[in-house]
Design an enzyme around this catalytic site. Structure first.
Site, PDB file in Angstrom:
ATOM      1  N   VAL A  39      42.249   3.335   4.997  1.00  0.00           N
ATOM      2  CA  VAL A  39      41.206   3.780   4.206  1.00  0.00           C
ATOM      3  C   VAL A  39      39.883   4.387   5.007  1.00  0.00           C
ATOM      4  O   VAL A  39      39.699   3.775   6.372  1.00  0.00           O
ATOM      5  CB  VAL A  39      40.445   2.622   3.373  1.00  0.00           C
ATOM      6  CG1 VAL A  39      39.399   2.952   2.365  1.00  0.00           C
ATOM      7  CG2 VAL A  39      41.435   1.874   2.667  1.00  0.00           C
ATOM      8  N   ALA A  40      39.593   5.593   4.804  1.00  0.00           N
ATOM      9  CA  ALA A  40      38.601   6.353   5.715  1.00  0.00           C
ATOM     10  C   ALA A  40      37.508   5.521   6.236  1.00  0.00           C
ATOM     11  O   ALA A  40      37.171   5.049   7.097  1.00  0.00           O
ATOM     12  CB  ALA A  40      38.172   7.462   5.196  1.00  0.00           C
ATOM     13  N   ASP A  41      36.706   4.818   5.000  1.00  0.00           N
ATOM     14  CA  ASP A  41      35.490   4.225   5.475  1.00  0.00           C
ATOM     15  C   ASP A  41      35.850   2.753   5.964  1.00  0.00           C
ATOM     16  O   ASP A  41      34.924   2.255   6.719  1.00  0.00           O
ATOM     17  CB  ASP A  41      34.262   4.121   4.356  1.00  0.00           C
ATOM     18  CG  ASP A  41      34.969   3.714   2.879  1.00  0.00           C
ATOM     19  OD1 ASP A  41      36.140   3.369   2.744  1.00  0.00           O
ATOM     20  OD2 ASP A  41      34.288   3.124   1.990  1.00  0.00           O
ATOM     21  N   CYS A  42      37.032   2.275   5.501  1.00  0.00           N
ATOM     22  CA  CYS A  42      37.291   0.927   6.329  1.00  0.00           C
ATOM     23  C   CYS A  42      37.538   1.116   7.712  1.00  0.00           C
ATOM     24  O   CYS A  42      37.335   0.091   8.710  1.00  0.00           O
ATOM     25  CB  CYS A  42      38.272   0.228   5.522  1.00  0.00           C
ATOM     26  SG  CYS A  42      38.060  -0.096   3.878  1.00  0.00           S
ATOM     27  N   LYS A  56      34.172   1.417   9.378  1.00  0.00           N
ATOM     28  CA  LYS A  56      33.584   0.015   9.436  1.00  0.00           C
ATOM     29  C   LYS A  56      34.265  -0.753  10.453  1.00  0.00           C
ATOM     30  O   LYS A  56      33.664  -1.570  11.108  1.00  0.00           O
ATOM     31  CB  LYS A  56      33.794  -0.748   8.158  1.00  0.00           C
ATOM     32  CG  LYS A  56      32.661  -0.150   7.145  1.00  0.00           C
ATOM     33  CD  LYS A  56      31.217  -0.503   7.364  1.00  0.00           C
ATOM     34  CE  LYS A  56      30.296   0.616   6.610  1.00  0.00           C
ATOM     35  NZ  LYS A  56      29.070   0.979   7.526  1.00  0.00           N
TER      36      LYS A  56
END
Ligand code: LAN
Length: 744
Positions: free
Chosen positions: A473-476, A479
């Site tokens: 996942v991009a934002d994972c 993060k």
């Protein structure tokens, strides 16, 4: 603290490298042996469950995750000991005490391998799918599980007899029919008063034929609806050339992976044989005589209470064509299509260790595999073993989670929250374990069939849950990277995350930027927005392609800013450009009133926090005037929403209506997001911030926890999902930032 009910302790959470399975009276901690001891389950034990897991949906239907939390605390009680710094300033001491207590409490919930297990329930259309898979394949859950599922379903019934699509939602046909049928499959008698009420509710609201299309699909499998009443999914579409914008490889991966096994089931018209229960159910959920229903006429019939989106004229035309095609389709072409669907289903199962991308496809893939290979096949057994990864026990019973967990996501946030000031370093064991976990969850390989099945490059990425689930996942990724960089900055901990791996993560983030400058969820936007006109689900919006989102973009921009700071030589020009375009995208998304809409949590406070954080940190990358204006407007917006008690509070309706909707009472999670944003922006409204901080301090419980309040996650605008760790992570983060700011 409420009392530990005695039968709670019969359930034990087993974990292994992020995998989470609830076992009933396990005799070993071996996660693969969890079903060994489930044969003897007396009626008395069942009654004790009913008493101990009785749950009151007021004041909030979200569980407080008490079963897990009490167990973890008993187990880890003495594991962590924070040394408390002393301050001369009384107010500051209060803050320090609260933070230490909060972090100490939360550290106790950390698993051996470093993550925070938790309740990830909320949607009410998931467990029914799994129960249907179990029923059709004649693979019932063990008795204790069944009893706990019944309890859960009844616990969430509304007074009028119905159920919503998610725990906080108003009753609708989808929720009510699906839970009703589930309870009957679980063996509850139709004479049960609660079911009588539910059956009456269904009949008053038009009967089961007015269920939305996903429900029509499930009912068709059970032979409680007819496939002729289900708009064709046109399985042959999967044989189209890939360059066509309507080719399914261009859909949002969640839609792709749900419509894939659905198309297989429809093509084969999989259907449960009639039996007494099915025949009886046909009477219980319909007003009409089942055999006399004109099915073609039911295709587009959906109860108003369920409708979130309406069919576009384009979709209506397409349905006309595809439904007509069903009558003339050549058998050889259908076979070619279903062979391809099955091959794709097998690949997804293999790529995810049979977890699949999410709970809906998990259940439907199981049915396809059972249909294709039989109950005794290795593939089907592997599926069944992973059903349990999706089940969660809390004080409201046993539910199906919205994913196989939120492991990586929660660890990454927690790390950042704790390291906001050096108080977090008083918990070195917690940080160290988190770091090991982040290390283990980074995806380092790609599957052989990666390209063939349209997967985005993923070496160096992080998933939302676990590496074995394997969907990046991009934002994972952003993060995971931010948390890694924050830990590495301390210079105190070691893992095998090398500079090489950090660069791979950066490359993944860069590869995810859309042409509009923003970042999507799992894959680039692969088709134009007009594809949305083909959205066949009446209950969700914007599901057809992967769009850019403010939060995902902000998370990626922040990670890129951090890597620029640490290693300015790495792809300098490219990263600078990506950041600038990302910030411009974020500014464009801002609403007139200064807020941003959040697509993945409730709601405006969430996205506004992300956006402000990125804009503040990105000072050197865009023109100063528009940036400052944007931040000021955001602060003004947030200040205008502070409630009289000093907190902030939104309800889930903000997400569906896309208008800020204030909750009756303030919410600690919203309050923390607003405070994080105002502090990041160094708002001059010090009084506003102080009052918010005071509210967080007052709301903290004696043991360092905060009470569970409203549901705080969402997807596709209209369905809510529980993030049980948010009530700890975000208050800790906001208070920690306050402590840090005060000292400088
Ligand atoms: C999630 C959970 C995490 C979430 C964030 C990382 C928070 C977000 O920033 C990006 C989108 C993502 C990854 C996300 C997408 C949609 C998911 C997978 C979920 C909300 C968890 C469950 C949901 C999934 C679609 C549920 C199954 C239902 C269907 C309609 C298929």
């Amino acid at each position: 603290m409420p009392q530990n009910k005695s039968s709670w302790s019969h359930w034990k959470l087993l974990t292994k490298n992020g995998r989470q399975v609830w076992a009933y009276k396990p005799t070993t901690d071996d996660i693969d042996a969890h079903l060994d001891n489930t044969q003897d389950f007396s009626e008395q034990e069942g009654l004790a469950f009913a008493e101990d897991f009785l749950f009151n949906r007021q004041p909030t239907p979200s569980s407080g995750d008490k079963v897990f939390r009490q167990q973890a605390i008993q187990k880890n009680a003495s594991r962590y000991r924070g040394k408390k710094p002393v301050s001369e300033d009384k107010q500051e001491q209060l803050l320090i005490d609260s933070l230490i207590k909060g972090m100490h409490y939360f550290s106790q919930l950390q698993s051996e391998e470093g993550h925070w297990p938790g309740d990830y329930g909320g949607p009410l259309f998931l467990l029914p799918g799994l129960l249907i898979a179990a029923y059709i394949s004649d693979t019932p859950f063990p008795k204790p599980h069944q009893q706990m599922m019944k309890i859960y379903l009844f616990n969430h019934q509304h007074i009028d007899g119905g159920w919503g699509m998610h725990m906080e939602g108003e009753p609708a046909v989808c929720g009510t029919v699906m839970q009703y049928v589930s309870l009957r499959l679980l063996g509850v008698a139709k004479e049960d008063e609660r079911l009588q009420k539910a059956s009456a509710w269904i009949k008053e609201n038009g009967g089961a034929a007015s269920i939305p299309s996903w429900g029509k699909f499930y009912l068709s499998l059970l032979n409680l609806y007819h496939w002729d009443g289900f708009n064709s999914l046109f399985p042959e579409m999967w044989l189209f050339p890939e360059w066509l914008p309507v080719h399914p490889s261009r859909y949002w991966c969640h839609s792709r992976m749900v419509y894939l096994p659905m198309a297989y089931c429809q093509a084969h018209r999989i259907q449960m044989p009639e039996n007494d229960l099915i025949l009886s159910l046909r009477k219980e959920i319909y007003n009409e005589d089942f055999d006399s229903i004109n099915w073609a006429k039911q295709r587009d019939r959906v109860c108003e209470k369920d409708c979130y989106t309406t069919q576009s004229p384009v979709l209506k035309w397409m349905n006309l064509f595809t439904n007509g095609y069903e009558k003339i389709r050549p058998q050889w072409l259908r076979k070619k299509a279903t062979d391809y669907l099955l091959k794709y289903i097998n690949a997804e199962d293999a790529q995810t260790e049979y977890l699949d991308i999410g709970p809906v496809s998990k259940a439907i893939n199981s049915i396809c595999v059972w249909h294709a290979y039989g109950k005794e096949s290795e593939q089907f057994k592997k599926h069944v073993a992973r059903w349990y990864d999706y089940l969660w026990v809390a004080e409201d019973g046993m539910k199906m989670s919205g994913y196989n967990g939120s492991q990586l996501w929660d660890v990454a946030f927690t790390t950042r929250a704790m390291l906001e000031s050096d108080l977090g370093l008083l918990f070195p064991e917690t940080i160290n374990k988190s770091y090991q976990f982040i290390d283990n969850m980074q995806i380092l390989t790609e599957h052989e069939t990666h390209q063939e099945f349209f997967r985005h490059p993923m070496i160096g990425s992080w998933p939302f849950s676990t590496a074995e689930q394997g969907w990046p996942v991009a934002d994972c990724t952003a993060k995971g990277l931010s948390a890694t960089l924050a830990i590495q900055k301390t210079g105190l901990f070691k893992t095998s995350i090398s500079d090489e791996r950090i660069k791979q993560a950066v490359d993944v983030i860069l590869s995810y930027q859309n042409k509009d400058g923003g970042w999507p969820t799992y894959e680039l936007s692969r088709s134009p927005k007009w594809l949305e006109t083909l959205n066949p689900s009446e209950i969700f919006a914007d599901i057809m392609i992967d769009y850019s989102w403010t939060e995902c973009s902000a998370a990626c921009v922040i990670a890129l800013l951090e890597i620029q700071e640490r290693d300015p030589d790495y792809k300098n020009q490219q990263i600078r450009l990506a950041i600038t375009q990302g910030l411009q995208y974020i500014i464009q998304q801002q609403k007139q009133d200064g807020s941003w809409y959040g697509g993945w949590a409730v709601c405006f406070t969430y996205a506004t926090w992300f956006a402000v954080e990125a804009l503040v940190q990105g000072a050197d990358y865009i023109e100063s005037e528009p940036r400052k204006n944007s931040i000021n407007k955001a602060c003004h917006f947030l200040c205008s929403k502070q409630m009289p008690d000093g907190g902030w509070g939104e309800t889930y309706e903000s997400c569906a209506k896309m208008v800020y909707t204030q909750a009756k009472t303030s919410q600690v999670v919203n309050t923390a997001w607003a405070l994080l944003a105002l502090q990041a922006a160094d708002s001059t409204e010090k009084e506003v911030i102080q009052r918010g901080i005071d509210l967080l301090l007052q709301r903290q419980l004696e043991n360092g926890d905060w009470a569970q309040e409203n549901i705080s996650g969402v997807f596709n605008y209209n369905c809510m999902i529980t993030y049980s760790s948010y009530r700890n992570i975000f208050p800790i983060w906001a208070l920690n930032r306050f402590y840090q700011h005060k000292r400088y």
